[in-house]
Design a protein around this motif. Structure first.
Motif, mmCIF file in Angstrom:
data_model
loop_
_atom_site.group_PDB
_atom_site.id
_atom_site.type_symbol
_atom_site.label_atom_id
_atom_site.label_comp_id
_atom_site.label_asym_id
_atom_site.label_seq_id
_atom_site.Cartn_x
_atom_site.Cartn_y
_atom_site.Cartn_z
ATOM 1 N N GLU A 1 8.986 11.181 56.562
ATOM 2 C CA GLU A 1 10.173 10.488 57.049
ATOM 3 C C GLU A 1 11.078 11.424 57.847
ATOM 4 O O GLU A 1 11.954 10.971 58.577
ATOM 5 C CB GLU A 1 10.954 9.886 55.877
ATOM 6 N N ALA A 2 10.863 12.729 57.692
ATOM 7 C CA ALA A 2 11.695 13.697 58.416
ATOM 8 C C ALA A 2 11.191 13.938 59.829
ATOM 9 O O ALA A 2 11.988 14.117 60.757
ATOM 10 C CB ALA A 2 11.742 15.024 57.649
ATOM 11 N N LEU A 3 9.861 13.928 59.993
ATOM 12 C CA LEU A 3 9.263 14.326 61.276
ATOM 13 C C LEU A 3 8.659 13.145 62.009
ATOM 14 O O LEU A 3 8.248 12.156 61.406
ATOM 15 C CB LEU A 3 8.184 15.384 61.036
ATOM 16 N N THR A 4 8.595 13.281 63.321
ATOM 17 C CA THR A 4 7.855 12.364 64.176
ATOM 18 C C THR A 4 6.842 13.197 64.958
ATOM 19 O O THR A 4 6.957 14.425 65.018
ATOM 20 C CB THR A 4 8.784 11.648 65.164
ATOM 21 N N PRO A 5 5.856 12.565 65.597
ATOM 22 C CA PRO A 5 4.891 13.339 66.387
ATOM 23 C C PRO A 5 5.546 14.128 67.521
ATOM 24 O O PRO A 5 4.972 15.115 67.993
ATOM 25 C CB PRO A 5 3.948 12.260 66.937
ATOM 26 N N GLU A 6 6.733 13.716 67.937
ATOM 27 C CA GLU A 6 7.426 14.418 69.011
ATOM 28 C C GLU A 6 8.218 15.613 68.508
ATOM 29 O O GLU A 6 8.620 16.474 69.303
ATOM 30 C CB GLU A 6 8.387 13.462 69.734
ATOM 31 N N THR A 7 8.464 15.683 67.199
ATOM 32 C CA THR A 7 9.339 16.730 66.671
ATOM 33 C C THR A 7 8.647 17.697 65.718
ATOM 34 O O THR A 7 9.250 18.690 65.299
ATOM 35 C CB THR A 7 10.536 16.107 65.933
ATOM 36 N N GLY A 8 7.407 17.434 65.359
ATOM 37 C CA GLY A 8 6.697 18.327 64.447
ATOM 38 C C GLY A 8 5.280 17.849 64.233
ATOM 39 O O GLY A 8 4.857 16.825 64.787
ATOM 40 N N ILE A 9 4.541 18.593 63.426
ATOM 41 C CA ILE A 9 3.151 18.239 63.119
ATOM 42 C C ILE A 9 2.992 18.158 61.607
ATOM 43 O O ILE A 9 3.415 19.066 60.875
ATOM 44 C CB ILE A 9 2.164 19.271 63.690
ATOM 45 N N LEU A 10 2.393 17.054 61.138
ATOM 46 C CA LEU A 10 2.065 16.895 59.730
ATOM 47 C C LEU A 10 0.587 17.181 59.532
ATOM 48 O O LEU A 10 -0.257 16.730 60.316
ATOM 49 C CB LEU A 10 2.378 15.473 59.265
ATOM 50 N N VAL A 11 0.272 17.948 58.494
ATOM 51 C CA VAL A 11 -1.115 18.296 58.185
ATOM 52 C C VAL A 11 -1.386 17.955 56.725
ATOM 53 O O VAL A 11 -0.452 17.865 55.916
ATOM 54 C CB VAL A 11 -1.392 19.798 58.433
ATOM 55 N N PRO A 12 -2.647 17.761 56.342
ATOM 56 C CA PRO A 12 -2.944 17.484 54.933
ATOM 57 C C PRO A 12 -2.516 18.655 54.045
ATOM 58 O O PRO A 12 -2.532 19.813 54.470
ATOM 59 C CB PRO A 12 -4.467 17.311 54.919
#
Length: 365
Positions: free
Chosen positions: A297-308
């Motif tokens: 909920e904090a990040l979007t694809p434009e502002t960061g990267i989520l990884v497993p």
């Protein structure tokens, strides 16, 4: 003051509108947090706060009676605990009084007493919608639980002056020619610190020396011997010279202003929405974080990267992607800074919390 929840509550107290809310704090004993709150002109009362265990039930009861006396003597409108164990103690204390309880929830992990605490609470505030999954659908639908995004002090957490990260690094004695990674928080296994070290070891196998990033790990080790494990893994992976471990820093924003990427490897339900994510974004550091509740909920694809989570190879791949694409990194840096300013300003957080307080008290008008 070393824990995210306590820092968040202290920051909230600092930014409350004192014409509406008169704060009073209960701390278990004197210390750094007490000194900080007193400097903010917030009175502090010391009452022991205990973990909930069979052998502590009598001390918990005694503490609840002491808190009850404060509620009645001071005519307290709202008591606002932030840890589950303290919510139980405060919930007992407020029974039979005029005081309402608004419980601040930082964690997404369920707690054994959640059903009871939901009944004791008059309102619940989570930093993410994911925190609400701990509670009944009825509590969420009727507005007993609300999600209010936490906030950073945007006077403190800003991009480096003139956008000059090299100058920020020079001021800290850091090399200005290395790609920089930063971990901030408790140095413990559930925070994924060892996963981050392992990802650096994987990068060592792929990248030439002149492209290896420098990883800064800043925080308090828990347990202390975890530093030995970090040193062993770093030595075995050939990255001992690519990692610097530092104790907690008073002005952490300076390190965020100096870094390229903020790395968060937390495992599921270790925390809620990590405050270092929006602090780093406000400083223009792009986060790479695990795809866990709260973070997404904090990040979007434009502002960061989520990884497993628990996936060092995916973490390493994300670092390579951004390090190898300066134009993309610059775009994400700008977007991250703007998102922090739009959504994670502590002034807005304090206003929204105050509005919820007034709703709970039936004074919204």
């Amino acid at each position: 003051m070393r824990m995210g929840g306590q820092r968040s509550m202290a920051l909230l107290i600092e930014h409350l509108d004192r014409t509406v809310v008169e704060p009073l704090a209960i701390c278990p004993e004197p210390g750094e947090l007490t000194d900080h709150l007193l400097a903010l002109d917030c009175p502090v009362i010391h009452i022991p706060l205990h973990h909930i265990k069979p052998r502590t039930l009598l001390p918990v009861w005694r503490s609840s009676r002491a808190i009850r006396g404060v509620l009645q003597q001071r005519r307290v409108d709202i008591i606002a605990p932030d840890a589950s164990r303290n919510a139980f103690t405060c919930g007992l204390a407020k029974l039979g009084t005029r005081t309402k309880m608004v419980w601040f929830i930082w964690q997404t992990a369920r707690y054994n007493l959640d059903p009871l605490l939901e009944r004791l609470a008059d309102g619940m505030i989570g930093e993410s919608n994911d925190a609400g999954r701990r509670f009944s659908r009825r509590a969420r639908q009727r507005g007993k639980f609300t999600a209010i995004r936490g906030g950073s002090d945007l006077r403190q957490f800003t991009p480096p002056a003139g956008g000059d990260r090299r100058a920020a690094r020079t001021a800290l004695g850091l090399p200005d020619d290395r790609f920089m990674l930063l971990f901030v928080g408790q140095i413990k296994r559930p925070k994924g610190v060892l996963d981050i070290v392992d990802s650096l070891c994987l990068l060592r196998r792929e990248l030439p020396n002149d492209r290896m990033p420098l990883l800064l790990v800043i925080g308090t080790p828990d347990p202390p011997d975890l530093l030995d494990e970090i040193a062993r893994r770093a030595a075995a992976g050939g990255v001992a010279s690519d990692i610097r471990v530092l104790p907690q820093q008073q002005h952490i924003e300076r390190w965020m202003q100096a870094t390229d990427l903020l790395i968060s490897g937390s495992h599921q339900d270790t925390e809620g929405m990590s405050r270092v994510l929006h602090e780093a974004m406000a400083c223009g550091a792009v986060p790479i974080a695990t795809n866990i509740r709260g973070n997404r909920e904090a990040l979007t694809p434009e502002t960061g990267i989520l990884v497993p989570e628990r996936a060092p190879a995916e973490l390493a791949r994300a670092v390579v992607e951004l390090a190898g694409d300066p134009a993309r990194l610059a775009r994400m840096r700008t977007a991250a800074t703007q998102r922090a300013r739009d959504l994670f300003d502590v002034k807005s957080y304090a206003r929204n919390v105050t509005s919820f307080y007034l709703n709970v008290l039936g004074r919204a008008s």
